[in-house]
Motif scaffolding. Structure first.
Motif, PDB file in Angstrom:
ATOM      1  N   TRP A 161       0.976  -0.945   0.107  1.00  0.00           N
ATOM      2  CA  TRP A 161      -0.002   0.142  -0.040  1.00  0.00           C
ATOM      3  C   TRP A 161       1.063   1.090  -0.196  1.00  0.00           C
ATOM      4  O   TRP A 161       0.327   2.271  -0.246  1.00  0.00           O
ATOM      5  N   ALA A 162       2.190   0.703   0.340  1.00  0.00           N
ATOM      6  CA  ALA A 162       2.718   2.151   0.334  1.00  0.00           C
ATOM      7  C   ALA A 162       3.003   2.361  -1.109  1.00  0.00           C
ATOM      8  O   ALA A 162       4.692   3.623  -1.224  1.00  0.00           O
ATOM      9  N   GLY A 163       3.325   1.686  -2.188  1.00  0.00           N
ATOM     10  CA  GLY A 163       3.826   1.753  -4.050  1.00  0.00           C
ATOM     11  C   GLY A 163       5.190   1.083  -3.702  1.00  0.00           C
ATOM     12  O   GLY A 163       5.996   1.270  -4.711  1.00  0.00           O
ATOM     13  N   ALA A 164       5.740   0.407  -2.910  1.00  0.00           N
ATOM     14  CA  ALA A 164       7.146  -0.716  -3.219  1.00  0.00           C
ATOM     15  C   ALA A 164       7.037  -1.921  -3.945  1.00  0.00           C
ATOM     16  O   ALA A 164       6.885  -2.651  -3.332  1.00  0.00           O
ATOM     17  N   ASP A 165       6.194  -1.509  -5.203  1.00  0.00           N
ATOM     18  CA  ASP A 165       6.051  -3.009  -5.924  1.00  0.00           C
ATOM     19  C   ASP A 165       7.017  -3.829  -5.461  1.00  0.00           C
ATOM     20  O   ASP A 165       6.879  -5.168  -4.849  1.00  0.00           O
ATOM     21  N   GLU A 166       8.097  -3.644  -5.851  1.00  0.00           N
ATOM     22  CA  GLU A 166       9.297  -4.648  -5.949  1.00  0.00           C
ATOM     23  C   GLU A 166       9.057  -5.286  -4.124  1.00  0.00           C
ATOM     24  O   GLU A 166       9.277  -6.639  -4.262  1.00  0.00           O
ATOM     25  N   GLN A 197       8.282  -9.028  -3.399  1.00  0.00           N
ATOM     26  CA  GLN A 197       9.412 -10.128  -2.682  1.00  0.00           C
ATOM     27  C   GLN A 197       8.625 -10.861  -1.113  1.00  0.00           C
ATOM     28  O   GLN A 197       8.721 -11.595  -0.408  1.00  0.00           O
ATOM     29  N   GLU A 198       8.073  -9.645  -0.457  1.00  0.00           N
ATOM     30  CA  GLU A 198       7.827  -9.858   0.992  1.00  0.00           C
ATOM     31  C   GLU A 198       6.753 -10.308   0.723  1.00  0.00           C
ATOM     32  O   GLU A 198       6.704 -11.574   2.149  1.00  0.00           O
TER      33      GLU A 198
END
Length: 712
Positions: free
Chosen positions: A442-447, A451-452
């Motif tokens: 939801w923070a927009g850190a797609d990659e 992975q997470e």
């Protein structure tokens, strides 16, 4: 006068003060200030110190005292008592004014009192005991037309049936109510000292909080402490089921209640801290719950309104404790069913924490499971607390960082999530990895999110934590759908369904519907939602999931409602669904889910704006229109009766007083108010007046101050 039975002279005497009475100057001064005007009312529940207050306040003053009894409902009997109390020697007859039915007596009475040689205080103690129309009629006339030679002082457990609203409007009424009658902590210290009881400051604070400053509760505690040599233990254990307190409350607050109202109080005491008509109806099954609550608040004194609109109430703490103890004895076999009804009502009202408490008390694992499924974000800390592996692996100490981690997830604060995760027990790795992954998503850190999420899914599957696996898979599917379309989410959802249990299958199908919705495929979304409901039915959860509008505020509820709106051809159903989705968005602040609704969704939002619904402003915001501000929208036409109620809203009249002015019931007034608030897009009385003035339905200022008073 020829009236029998003979007058009881004790009814005309100022009662002596009880032993160990303390001076309360702030209250006696308030009474004396009130006596500078025509009418003073001291109103509070049984045992709140009303009689002691008025007795001490009028000490040394010429006062005509009448302790009202049932016999005074005979108007001639009431007048005889007042006339004798006014005599130079109380109890002896004076020049007689004979009572005669009809309005002429009121006029004659006022004229007779106007000739008194000196000013007199007429004090009616326990005036709530007056019920007869005839007695109240001439007393009301006196209240409104009291000559300068008379000051009226009433004490009552509830508002007497007198024209108090008119006195308020004219500034002729002084009111001293429960909030002022309650003892302060300093006064409680003085009271205990007067009884020879010395307590530590913490013990005084504890008893004051427990009794809410209720005079009788504090005095009963003091009398008991005189006989106890273990004050610390007594203070710890003191509650509404204390023998002395229970006996008093049963005699004064329960004995006079009807069997129906007593049963209502016992059954609804499980929600004693916050209750409304709809909730108590759901629990008790009594269709007259609203009327009963209003009557109890008006007459019992231990049922306390929480808002100016008279919607929410609570029970006095000691009274609630007494009722809880009685319910455990008398309704033991019925309590689980009562808690179950409360759980379902709170779930439907979007209050999952309260719902969870009652579901656990009812021993209803299926409802607990449904709540967990429908409220992942809101209840995650409670879900973790209820997970057996948490107690075994980390214990309750792990909850604090988990709660901070979940707050970071809701806020989309990746930095805060990474800080919190360092404090969480290693045994909970699958749980914390999931929260960090979703926060990244939801923070927009797609990659980072992809992975997470993959790691969290693997850990959850390995640890057999089904709900975590379902949530990780749902977000991976959503990530794939947003990147490559709903087809890309298919394999992930299929594999997750194979691994998941019944509840998680329902969650995954709902997640797949979300993927389709975001990708602009409403028909596919509707089919997947149907599958989710089927899975929920298989898991025994359909009671809470068959109606999306009953879900808690959050993404899941909004998504389900939007799917219904986009996939239903009936415009009425679609408008209702989009309206409910907007209401959820208004309550939670969620906006992003509306961004990809396409042309069909835009049409629905435009209709909300065009029709001027209660969520038109939000709909316009979501449409991100570039046009100039829209012209002010007119509300729906008001009925003649709604206009009459509206005209009285800026006044200081309560709902009951508005009802009296319009010769309708209070319930009818409240119905009109709900309609007015809806039509005027208002949250409360002040909003309604402001909006009505903006639309020219009311003049810009009414009365001397133009102020708006809450509805009581």
């Amino acid at each position: 006068m020829g009236i029998s039975p003979p007058l009881v002279l004790a009814q005309l005497a100022v009662p002596p003060l009880p032993p160990a009475t303390i001076a309360r100057p702030r209250l006696t001064e308030a009474v004396m200030r009130g006596l500078q005007g025509p009418v003073t009312l001291v109103c509070g529940p049984a045992g709140s110190g009303k009689t002691v207050l008025v007795s001490s306040a009028v000490g040394g003053t010429r006062v005509a005292w009448v302790s009202v009894e049932r016999e005074h409902n005979e108007p001639a009997r009431l007048w005889e008592a007042l006339q004798r109390a006014l005599a130079p020697e109380p109890g002896t007859p004076t020049a007689e004014l004979t009572y005669a039915p009809g309005p002429a007596f009121g006029v004659a009475l006022v004229n007779a009192l106007a000739t008194l040689p000196e000013q007199a205080v007429l004090l009616l103690d326990d005036v709530h005991a007056l019920r007869s129309r005839a007695s109240l009629a001439w007393l009301s006339f006196l209240v409104l037309h009291a000559p300068p030679t008379v000051r009226l002082l009433f004490s009552s457990r509830s508002d007497p049936v007198l024209p108090l609203h008119l006195l308020r409007v004219h500034g002729s009424l002084t009111e001293i109510r429960s909030d002022l009658l309650a003892f302060t902590e300093d006064e409680a210290v003085e009271l205990f000292a007067a009884h020879g009881v010395t307590l530590d400051p913490e013990q005084v604070v504890a008893l004051h909080r427990r009794t809410e400053g209720w005079a009788a509760g504090l005095r009963l505690a003091a009398l008991t402490l005189q006989r106890r040599d273990d004050p610390a233990r007594f203070v710890t254990e003191f509650a509404g089921d204390d023998r002395a307190v229970a006996d008093y409350l049963v005699a004064e607050a329960l004995k006079t209640e009807t069997p129906r109202r007593r049963a209502f109080l016992l059954r609804t005491s499980i929600v004693a801290g916050r209750m409304c008509a709809e909730l108590t109806h759901a629990i008790s099954g009594d269709p007259n719950s609203e009327t009963i609550l209003e009557e109890l608040a008006r007459t019992n004194g231990f049922v306390v309104p929480l808002d100016a609109q008279g919607r929410w109430f609570r029970l006095h703490r000691l009274f609630a404790e007494l009722l809880n103890a009685m319910a455990r004895r008398e309704l033991a076999g019925e309590l689980p069913a009562l808690h179950r009804r409360a759980a379902l009502w709170f779930a439907g009202a979007g209050e999952p924490w309260n719902a969870l408490d009652h579901a656990v008390a009812a021993d209803e694992p299926e409802i607990v499971g449904a709540l967990m499924l429908a409220h992942w974000v809101e209840l995650s800390a409670d879900a973790l607390r209820l997970q057996p592996f948490l107690d075994a692996a980390a214990g309750p100490a792990a909850l604090e960082p988990l709660v901070r981690l979940r707050r970071a997830r809701v806020a989309g604060d990746l930095a805060a999530a990474e800080t919190a995760v360092t404090e969480v027990a290693p045994a909970l790795e699958s749980v914390v990895r999931l929260d960090v992954a979703i926060t990244a998503f939801w923070a927009g850190a797609d990659e980072r999110a992809e992975q997470e999420l993959a790691e969290a899914l693997a850990l959850a599957v390995a640890g057999d934590v089904h709900w975590a696996a379902a949530e990780a898979a749902a977000h991976l599917a959503l990530h794939a759908a947003l990147r490559s379309g709903p087809v890309a989410a298919g394999p992930l959802l299929t594999e997750a369904r194979r691994l998941a249990c019944g509840r998680s299958v329902a969650a995954l199908d709902a997640a797949a519907g979300t993927c389709a919705l975001f990708a602009g495929h409403p028909a596919e979304a509707a089919a997947l939602l149907a599958a989710a409901r089927t899975a929920a039915l298989d898991a025994g959860l359909i009671e809470l999931l068959e109606d999306p509008s009953r879900a808690a505020p959050g993404f899941a509820a909004i998504e389900a409602l939007l799917i219904d709106a986009l996939s239903d051809d009936d415009p009425r159903v679609a408008d209702a669904a989009i309206g409910a989705a907007l209401a959820q968005a208004e309550a939670t602040g969620h906006r992003s889910v509306f961004k990809t609704l396409g042309e069909r969704g835009a049409d629905l939002l435009q209709r909300q704006v065009r029709h001027g619904t209660s969520h038109a402003a939000l709909a316009a915001e979501l449409l991100t229109l570039s046009d100039a501000a829209q012209a002010p929208k007119r509300c729906e036409p008001l009925t003649e009766r709604e206009q009459a109620v509206l005209r009285l809203l800026p006044s200081p009249l309560s709902a009951q007083e508005i009802a009296s002015e319009l010769s309708i019931s209070r319930n009818t007034v409240k119905t009109h108010l709900r309609s007015l608030y809806r039509k005027l897009d208002a949250a409360d009385r002040r909003d309604a007046v402001d909006n009505a003035r903006a639309q020219g339905l009311l003049p810009r200022s009414i009365g001397r101050s133009g102020s708006v008073h809450p509805v009581g």
